[in-house]
Design an enzyme around this catalytic site. Structure first.
Site, mmCIF file in Angstrom:
data_model
loop_
_atom_site.group_PDB
_atom_site.id
_atom_site.type_symbol
_atom_site.label_atom_id
_atom_site.label_comp_id
_atom_site.label_asym_id
_atom_site.label_seq_id
_atom_site.Cartn_x
_atom_site.Cartn_y
_atom_site.Cartn_z
ATOM 1 N N CYS A 71 0.848 -1.188 0.000
ATOM 2 C CA CYS A 71 0.000 0.000 0.000
ATOM 3 C C CYS A 71 0.885 1.240 0.000
ATOM 4 O O CYS A 71 1.909 1.300 0.679
ATOM 5 C CB CYS A 71 -0.970 -0.015 1.179
ATOM 6 S SG CYS A 71 -0.482 0.932 2.601
ATOM 7 N N GLU A 72 0.506 2.197 -0.826
ATOM 8 C CA GLU A 72 1.362 3.365 -0.997
ATOM 9 C C GLU A 72 1.275 4.330 0.183
ATOM 10 O O GLU A 72 2.084 5.238 0.291
ATOM 11 C CB GLU A 72 1.027 4.089 -2.302
ATOM 12 C CG GLU A 72 -0.332 4.751 -2.335
ATOM 13 C CD GLU A 72 -0.596 5.387 -3.704
ATOM 14 O OE1 GLU A 72 0.083 5.029 -4.675
ATOM 15 O OE2 GLU A 72 -1.497 6.225 -3.776
ATOM 16 N N HIS A 73 0.316 4.120 1.063
ATOM 17 C CA HIS A 73 0.181 5.025 2.208
ATOM 18 C C HIS A 73 1.072 4.623 3.375
ATOM 19 O O HIS A 73 1.497 5.466 4.148
ATOM 20 C CB HIS A 73 -1.275 5.067 2.678
ATOM 21 C CG HIS A 73 -2.206 5.584 1.621
ATOM 22 N ND1 HIS A 73 -3.487 5.117 1.445
ATOM 23 C CD2 HIS A 73 -2.009 6.506 0.660
ATOM 24 C CE1 HIS A 73 -4.044 5.749 0.426
ATOM 25 N NE2 HIS A 73 -3.169 6.584 -0.069
ATOM 26 N N HIS A 74 1.307 3.314 3.513
ATOM 27 C CA HIS A 74 2.071 2.844 4.670
ATOM 28 C C HIS A 74 3.254 1.958 4.298
ATOM 29 O O HIS A 74 3.998 1.535 5.173
ATOM 30 C CB HIS A 74 1.149 2.052 5.611
ATOM 31 C CG HIS A 74 -0.036 2.824 6.090
ATOM 32 N ND1 HIS A 74 -1.270 2.763 5.473
ATOM 33 C CD2 HIS A 74 -0.170 3.697 7.107
ATOM 34 C CE1 HIS A 74 -2.122 3.556 6.106
ATOM 35 N NE2 HIS A 74 -1.485 4.140 7.098
ATOM 36 N N GLN A 112 -5.639 -0.374 -3.710
ATOM 37 C CA GLN A 112 -6.317 -1.514 -4.324
ATOM 38 C C GLN A 112 -7.238 -1.088 -5.475
ATOM 39 O O GLN A 112 -7.360 -1.790 -6.473
ATOM 40 C CB GLN A 112 -7.113 -2.254 -3.243
ATOM 41 C CG GLN A 112 -7.686 -3.586 -3.726
ATOM 42 C CD GLN A 112 -8.409 -4.324 -2.629
ATOM 43 O OE1 GLN A 112 -8.051 -4.221 -1.458
ATOM 44 N NE2 GLN A 112 -9.442 -5.071 -2.983
ATOM 45 N N HIS A 140 -5.438 -6.043 4.205
ATOM 46 C CA HIS A 140 -4.467 -4.954 4.282
ATOM 47 C C HIS A 140 -3.786 -4.962 5.646
ATOM 48 O O HIS A 140 -4.428 -4.724 6.664
ATOM 49 C CB HIS A 140 -5.170 -3.604 4.059
ATOM 50 C CG HIS A 140 -5.627 -3.417 2.650
ATOM 51 N ND1 HIS A 140 -5.066 -2.481 1.814
ATOM 52 C CD2 HIS A 140 -6.565 -4.076 1.930
ATOM 53 C CE1 HIS A 140 -5.666 -2.567 0.630
ATOM 54 N NE2 HIS A 140 -6.575 -3.516 0.677
ATOM 55 N N CYS A 142 -1.812 -2.848 6.824
ATOM 56 C CA CYS A 142 -1.790 -1.536 7.465
ATOM 57 C C CYS A 142 -3.029 -1.344 8.328
ATOM 58 O O CYS A 142 -3.038 -0.511 9.232
ATOM 59 C CB CYS A 142 -1.675 -0.412 6.431
ATOM 60 S SG CYS A 142 -3.026 -0.341 5.255
HETATM 61 ZN ZN ZN Z 1 -2.195 1.431 3.925
#
Ligand code: ZN
Length: 199
Positions: A71-74, A112, A140, A142
């Protein structure tokens, strides 16, 4: 990259020179390069020679394709199953190429919803079918590892084009064939909620 990882270990309160961590920067670099190897892939090369002209117009489904992404956020993994279907007009794609396409787009920093759309778009553009559908179900880390919104840590996303968007029976047939019956009422274009607006 290895210097950055040594620095990161120190920031985390670790001693990067202790025995167990000595080779960690090298290993992390290698792992990250593999897990983001999709940036280097050339879609045309992947598809090269894998498109065949046929007289077949029934639904083609490749289901339960395992995928692993970050995931690009975490920068934490999300992973699960991907199901791809299309209805050919006069061209089909070699069946083994579909999991390969899923890998190419999974091995990048992703959300996703975008991953699902990218797989659908590339099949639509390459095969020019009557319709294409992609459904992805993923856990996920995260969310599940950090203990936030555990109930939503399993996300389902879909992308439907052509006949799968326009014809409810075609869409239902596909969803039944991938055994997502329980999710049918809720499943819609971009029905995902992973990572969105999350710290
Ligand atoms: Zn994430």
């Amino acid at each position: 990259m290895q210097d950055l990882i040594r620095q990161l270990l120190a920031e985390l309160g670790e001693d990067p020179t202790r025995e167990g961590l000595l080779n960690t920067p090298k290993r992390v670099e290698k792992a990250l390069k593999f897990l983001t190897g999709g940036y280097d892939a050339n879609i045309d090369e992947v598809l090269n020679g894998a498109l065949f002209t046929v007289d077949y117009s029934e639904m083609v489904i490749v289901k339960d394709i395992d995928f692993y992404s970050l995931c690009e956020h975490h920068l934490l993994p999300f992973f699960g199953k991907c199901h791809v279907a299309y209805i050919p007009t006069n061209k089909v794609i070699g069946l083994s190429k579909i999991p390969r396409l899923v890998d190419v787009f999974s091995r990048r920093l992703q959300v996703q919803e975008r991953l699902t759309n990218q797989i659908a778009d590339v099949v639509r553009d390459a095969v020019k079918p009557m319709g294409v559908a992609v459904v992805m179900e993923a856990t996920h880390l995260c969310m599940s590892m950090r203990g936030v919104e555990k109930q939503n840590s399993f996300a389902v996303t879909s992308a439907m084009h052509g006949a799968f968007r326009d014809n409810a029976r075609t869409r239902m047939e596909f969803l039944e064939l991938i055994k997502l019956r329980s999710a049918v009422p809720g499943i819609r274009e971009s029905a995902g909620y992973a990572c969105v607006g999350d710290e």
